[in-house]
Design a protein around this motif. Structure first.
Motif, PDB file in Angstrom:
ATOM      1  N   ASN A 241       0.810  -1.221   0.000  1.00  0.00           N
ATOM      2  CA  ASN A 241       0.000   0.000   0.000  1.00  0.00           C
ATOM      3  C   ASN A 241       0.842   1.269   0.000  1.00  0.00           C
ATOM      4  O   ASN A 241       0.309   2.370   0.186  1.00  0.00           O
ATOM      5  CB  ASN A 241      -0.928  -0.016   1.226  1.00  0.00           C
ATOM      6  CG  ASN A 241      -1.959  -1.113   1.154  1.00  0.00           C
ATOM      7  OD1 ASN A 241      -2.820  -1.100   0.285  1.00  0.00           O
ATOM      8  ND2 ASN A 241      -1.862  -2.086   2.053  1.00  0.00           N
ATOM      9  N   ASP A 242       2.138   1.097  -0.228  1.00  0.00           N
ATOM     10  CA  ASP A 242       3.045   2.240  -0.305  1.00  0.00           C
ATOM     11  C   ASP A 242       3.017   2.779  -1.735  1.00  0.00           C
ATOM     12  O   ASP A 242       3.119   2.023  -2.701  1.00  0.00           O
ATOM     13  CB  ASP A 242       4.457   1.779   0.069  1.00  0.00           C
ATOM     14  CG  ASP A 242       5.435   2.938   0.210  1.00  0.00           C
ATOM     15  OD1 ASP A 242       5.443   3.818  -0.667  1.00  0.00           O
ATOM     16  OD2 ASP A 242       6.203   2.938   1.191  1.00  0.00           O
ATOM     17  N   ASP A 243       2.910   4.091  -1.874  1.00  0.00           N
ATOM     18  CA  ASP A 243       2.836   4.699  -3.205  1.00  0.00           C
ATOM     19  C   ASP A 243       4.063   4.394  -4.060  1.00  0.00           C
ATOM     20  O   ASP A 243       3.997   4.445  -5.288  1.00  0.00           O
ATOM     21  CB  ASP A 243       2.659   6.215  -3.094  1.00  0.00           C
ATOM     22  CG  ASP A 243       1.269   6.611  -2.627  1.00  0.00           C
ATOM     23  OD1 ASP A 243       0.354   5.761  -2.721  1.00  0.00           O
ATOM     24  OD2 ASP A 243       1.096   7.749  -2.163  1.00  0.00           O
ATOM     25  N   ALA A 244       5.183   4.054  -3.427  1.00  0.00           N
ATOM     26  CA  ALA A 244       6.405   3.765  -4.176  1.00  0.00           C
ATOM     27  C   ALA A 244       6.466   2.319  -4.667  1.00  0.00           C
ATOM     28  O   ALA A 244       7.340   1.981  -5.465  1.00  0.00           O
ATOM     29  CB  ALA A 244       7.628   4.060  -3.306  1.00  0.00           C
ATOM     30  N   PHE A 245       5.546   1.474  -4.200  1.00  0.00           N
ATOM     31  CA  PHE A 245       5.618   0.049  -4.537  1.00  0.00           C
ATOM     32  C   PHE A 245       5.395  -0.182  -6.028  1.00  0.00           C
ATOM     33  O   PHE A 245       4.480   0.373  -6.633  1.00  0.00           O
ATOM     34  CB  PHE A 245       4.565  -0.726  -3.743  1.00  0.00           C
ATOM     35  CG  PHE A 245       4.426  -2.162  -4.171  1.00  0.00           C
ATOM     36  CD1 PHE A 245       5.443  -3.075  -3.934  1.00  0.00           C
ATOM     37  CD2 PHE A 245       3.275  -2.593  -4.828  1.00  0.00           C
ATOM     38  CE1 PHE A 245       5.315  -4.401  -4.336  1.00  0.00           C
ATOM     39  CE2 PHE A 245       3.140  -3.910  -5.227  1.00  0.00           C
ATOM     40  CZ  PHE A 245       4.167  -4.820  -4.979  1.00  0.00           C
ATOM     41  N   MET A 246       6.239  -1.038  -6.617  1.00  0.00           N
ATOM     42  CA  MET A 246       6.055  -1.461  -7.998  1.00  0.00           C
ATOM     43  C   MET A 246       6.701  -2.834  -8.189  1.00  0.00           C
ATOM     44  O   MET A 246       7.818  -3.078  -7.738  1.00  0.00           O
ATOM     45  CB  MET A 246       6.638  -0.452  -8.990  1.00  0.00           C
ATOM     46  CG  MET A 246       8.084  -0.088  -8.772  1.00  0.00           C
ATOM     47  SD  MET A 246       8.692   1.262  -9.839  1.00  0.00           S
ATOM     48  CE  MET A 246       8.781   0.452 -11.422  1.00  0.00           C
ATOM     49  N   MET A 247       5.948  -3.734  -8.815  1.00  0.00           N
ATOM     50  CA  MET A 247       6.438  -5.082  -9.069  1.00  0.00           C
ATOM     51  C   MET A 247       5.703  -5.646 -10.271  1.00  0.00           C
ATOM     52  O   MET A 247       4.479  -5.523 -10.367  1.00  0.00           O
ATOM     53  CB  MET A 247       6.195  -5.977  -7.855  1.00  0.00           C
ATOM     54  CG  MET A 247       6.773  -7.386  -7.996  1.00  0.00           C
ATOM     55  SD  MET A 247       6.383  -8.455  -6.568  1.00  0.00           S
ATOM     56  CE  MET A 247       4.726  -8.991  -7.028  1.00  0.00           C
ATOM     57  N   PRO A 248       6.419  -6.246 -11.239  1.00  0.00           N
ATOM     58  CA  PRO A 248       5.714  -6.832 -12.369  1.00  0.00           C
ATOM     59  C   PRO A 248       4.831  -7.987 -11.907  1.00  0.00           C
ATOM     60  O   PRO A 248       5.225  -8.783 -11.051  1.00  0.00           O
ATOM     61  CB  PRO A 248       6.833  -7.333 -13.292  1.00  0.00           C
ATOM     62  CG  PRO A 248       8.113  -7.063 -12.615  1.00  0.00           C
ATOM     63  CD  PRO A 248       7.864  -6.403 -11.317  1.00  0.00           C
TER      64      PRO A 248
END
Length: 267
Positions: A241-248
């Motif tokens: 839920n962190d705005d910086a999170f990104m994962m394919p």
């Protein structure tokens, strides 16, 4: 306590199924329409999930058609039946299916969870009538890992790695979606094709919701197996839920093939 756990499991299942529907139903409908799904078809839907595809199929085939929707868990079949939609509790890994009966057989996100997946796929193929279609949709979670060197910011949470280890313990094949094309070709099916789709999971996305629900589902197993600590698990839930999170995301492979007509070289 047991009743509370059942309620939690039911709520988690509803969350997972809703996320899967939001992520994939639109493409699933397109693939089935591209195979020609229309009025009068006889269809088999294995593993109903939220029931959204089974209901949509029943609308497409109309009064002259028939849809059989099966699941190993009878709870997911409640309220699904219609005049042209039959529901049946059925263990596809152990119970037979009628041979060469259906114009369309569809399964999504079931096979990867089964140790008997190849036998089940063969049984599904045998249920397809001459001229009919088998359409399978499964994840491939191994072919597109996060690449923080090439794409700064991409990560794989430790809980995701723990999920992989729990899945291996359970006999889950996290790459099976990629193998579907070759499997259908080996059956001698005609017009075999496959496409893969993926997205970037970010905070608040349906994929992040699916990941969170999946983590919660296997939390006890991951911690009991020593694959993740409670503290790391909680940290990774917050990370989703962190705005910086990104994962394919995993790749969702859809593969299809047609059983040749008897006038062709049959299988």
């Amino acid at each position: 306590m047991a009743s509370d756990r059942a309620v939690d499991d039911a709520a988690n299942a509803a969350t997972r199924f809703a996320a899967l529907s939001e992520l994939f139903d639109s493409a699933t409908r397109r693939y089935l329409l591209d195979r020609g799904l229309s009025a009068g078809w006889r269809c088999l839907e294995v593993g109903v999930g939220s029931g959204s595809i089974a209901r949509w199929m029943s609308d497409r085939v109309g009064a002259a058609g028939r849809v059989l929707a099966t699941d190993i868990d009878a709870r997911f079949l409640d309220g699904l039946a219609r005049d042209n939609l039959e529901t049946r509790r059925h263990d596809v890994a152990r119970e037979p299916l009628p041979a060469r009966r259906f114009d369309l057989v569809h399964i999504r996100m079931v096979l990867i969870h089964l140790r008997e997946r190849d036998d089940v796929l063969r049984r599904l193929a045998n249920a397809v009538a001459p001229g009919g279609w088998l359409v399978c949709e499964e994840f491939d979670a191994l072919s597109m890992p996060a690449d923080p060197d090439g794409s700064p910011g991409e990560i794989t949470p430790e809980t995701q790695a723990a999920m992989t280890r729990v899945g291996a313990d359970r006999g889950l094949d996290r790459r099976f979606g990629r193998l579907l094309f070759g499997r259908l070709r080996a059956f001698g099916f005609a017009d075999v094709g496959a496409e893969g789709r993926l997205s970037m999971a970010t905070a608040g996305s349906p994929m992040a919701t699916l990941l969170e629900a999946s983590y919660r589902l296997r939390r006890a197993e991951m911690i009991a197996g020593g694959y993740v600590t409670p503290e790391t698990f909680d940290r990774d839930l917050a990370l989703l839920n962190d705005d910086a999170f990104m994962m394919p995301s995993p790749i969702m492979w859809t593969a299809w093939g047609r059983r040749p007509l008897e006038s062709e070289c049959g299988v």
